[in-house]
Motif scaffolding. Structure first.
Motif, short mmCIF file in Angstrom:
data_model
loop_
_atom_site.label_atom_id
_atom_site.label_comp_id
_atom_site.label_asym_id
_atom_site.label_seq_id
_atom_site.Cartn_x
_atom_site.Cartn_y
_atom_site.Cartn_z
N ALA A 105 0.82 -1.20 0.00
CA ALA A 105 0.00 0.00 0.00
C ALA A 105 0.86 1.26 0.00
O ALA A 105 0.55 2.25 -0.68
N LEU A 106 1.96 1.23 0.76
CA LEU A 106 2.86 2.38 0.78
C LEU A 106 3.58 2.54 -0.55
O LEU A 106 3.79 3.67 -1.03
N GLU A 107 3.97 1.43 -1.16
CA GLU A 107 4.57 1.46 -2.50
C GLU A 107 3.66 2.20 -3.47
O GLU A 107 4.12 3.02 -4.27
N ASN A 180 -0.21 2.34 15.61
CA ASN A 180 -0.35 1.17 16.48
C ASN A 180 -1.53 0.34 15.99
O ASN A 180 -2.69 0.75 16.11
N VAL A 181 -1.25 -0.83 15.44
CA VAL A 181 -2.30 -1.73 14.95
C VAL A 181 -2.55 -2.79 16.01
O VAL A 181 -1.77 -3.72 16.18
N LEU A 249 -1.89 7.06 15.40
CA LEU A 249 -3.11 6.40 14.93
C LEU A 249 -3.17 5.02 15.56
O LEU A 249 -2.21 4.25 15.48
N THR A 250 -4.28 4.69 16.21
CA THR A 250 -4.53 3.33 16.68
C THR A 250 -5.64 2.73 15.83
O THR A 250 -6.71 3.33 15.70
N ALA A 294 -4.92 -1.76 5.20
CA ALA A 294 -3.85 -1.16 4.41
C ALA A 294 -4.24 0.23 3.93
O ALA A 294 -3.42 1.16 3.93
N SER A 295 -5.49 0.40 3.53
CA SER A 295 -5.96 1.69 3.04
C SER A 295 -5.96 2.74 4.15
O SER A 295 -5.53 3.89 3.95
N ILE A 296 -6.43 2.36 5.35
CA ILE A 296 -6.48 3.30 6.47
C ILE A 296 -5.08 3.75 6.86
O ILE A 296 -4.81 4.95 7.05
N VAL A 297 -4.16 2.80 6.98
CA VAL A 297 -2.80 3.13 7.43
C VAL A 297 -2.07 3.97 6.38
O VAL A 297 -1.45 4.99 6.71
N SER A 298 -2.12 3.55 5.12
CA SER A 298 -1.39 4.29 4.08
C SER A 298 -1.97 5.70 3.89
O SER A 298 -1.22 6.66 3.68
N SER A 299 -3.28 5.85 4.01
CA SER A 299 -3.91 7.17 3.87
C SER A 299 -3.49 8.10 5.01
O SER A 299 -3.21 9.29 4.79
#
Length: 314
Positions: A105-107, A180-181, A249-250, A294-299
């Motif tokens: 996702a970061l890529e 933090n996931v 972000l948690t 993946a979308s939440i974290v990368s955004s």
């Protein structure tokens, strides 16, 4: 569309923490390694070209920690100077599917990602250490990339890795975006819920304990030393030390069967610059929610980087 890895290549470990579950891992990706601008002291290998993203390159990097143990990681090279470090869960590795999917996702956003094995896990040398020793491993990785003109813009951890990135942020104040996931806040209550009020006495007497989670999964042979480290790591006091300018972000699943969602609410209470995202129906491994995670974290990270760039340009 981000290709989501859901393969099941991880073997069940005989020793598990009460806060963590076996996870599904992907086989190592196979992408070519860049021949120029290799980080100092890095071991590299060439890999075959990825069919999904031919622009992104992947490089195997070996970094010594403060104990002289070699930490092995994979750098997803996009050509950016910005770096996100990904930290895996207990007795897992950089090949854990959440690590692979977050890197993908970061890529997609053009952001470098580095996923590595803590000491005693995966390809890295040494023994599996306690929470603060893992924070020291993370420090070694960040300092390494600082030395080769890479800016570590964010750190991300899943489960025990989530606790580690929060501990890091509480001790060092050089990273301003932390994710933090589903890291645990207070593990004692969860242990007693799983194993009964007498669980602490039993583990003192026997040196280990088997724990049955709410989903029916049995975690065998949880050692006294590991349990004591988990219980004695004071996340409350640590989180109070996180700089108010550090964005945290948690992310937590509402159906997490290992770490209760109430732990996420506790982090939201005590961390001043905090955002909480609950994923409805997600379990501890995000089995059916990898793409959403993946979308939440990368955004979140992309927005944070944009804000930092805007501030630096003023």
């Amino acid at each position: 569309m981000i290709p989501i890895s859901m393969s099941n290549a991880c073997r069940l470990m005989p020793m598990q923490s009460p806060a963590f579950d076996p996870v599904h891992l992907t086989p190592p990706l196979s992408i070519p390694s860049p021949s120029k601008n290799r980080p100092k002291f890095a071991a590299t290998r060439r890999m075959s070209q990825s069919t999904h993203n031919p622009v992104v390159q992947q490089q195997r990097v070996v970094i010594p920690n403060k104990h002289g143990e070699k930490l092995v990681g994979l750098l997803h090279e996009t050509g950016s100077s910005e770096m996100v470090i990904l930290c895996h869960a207990f007795r897992c590795s950089k090949e854990y599917n959440t690590m692979v999917n977050l890197a993908a996702a970061l890529e997609k956003e053009g952001i470098n990602a580095f996923r590595f094995d803590f000491a005693g896990n995966g390809e890295s040398e040494g023994t599996d250490g306690n929470h603060w020793r893992k924070a020291d491993d993370l420090r070694a990785v960040i300092e390494h990339f600082n030395g080769v003109s890479r800016v570590t813009s964010a750190i991300v951890g899943h489960s025990k890795g989530g606790r580690v990135v929060l501990l890091y942020a509480s001790k060092y104040h050089d990273i301003h975006t932390v994710v933090n996931v589903c890291g645990g806040y207070d593990l004692k209550g969860g242990i007693e819920d799983f194993s009964g009020k007498d669980s602490m006495q039993r583990i003192k007497e026997d040196g280990f304990i088997d724990i049955k989670t709410k989903s029916g999964f049995i975690i065998h042979d949880v050692k006294y030393e590991y349990l004591m480290d988990s219980l004695n790591t004071n996340m409350h006091e640590a989180c109070l030390q996180i700089d108010k300018n550090c964005r945290v972000l948690t992310v937590h699943g509402s159906a997490d069967e290992i770490v209760p969602v109430s732990d996420a609410l506790e982090f939201a209470k005590i961390i001043s610059n905090h955002k909480l995202q609950i994923i409805e129906g997600a379990d501890h491994r995000y089995t059916s929610h990898q793409a959403e995670l993946a979308s939440i974290v990368s955004s979140f990270i992309k927005k944070a980087l944009e804000e930092d760039r805007e501030k630096s340009s003023q």
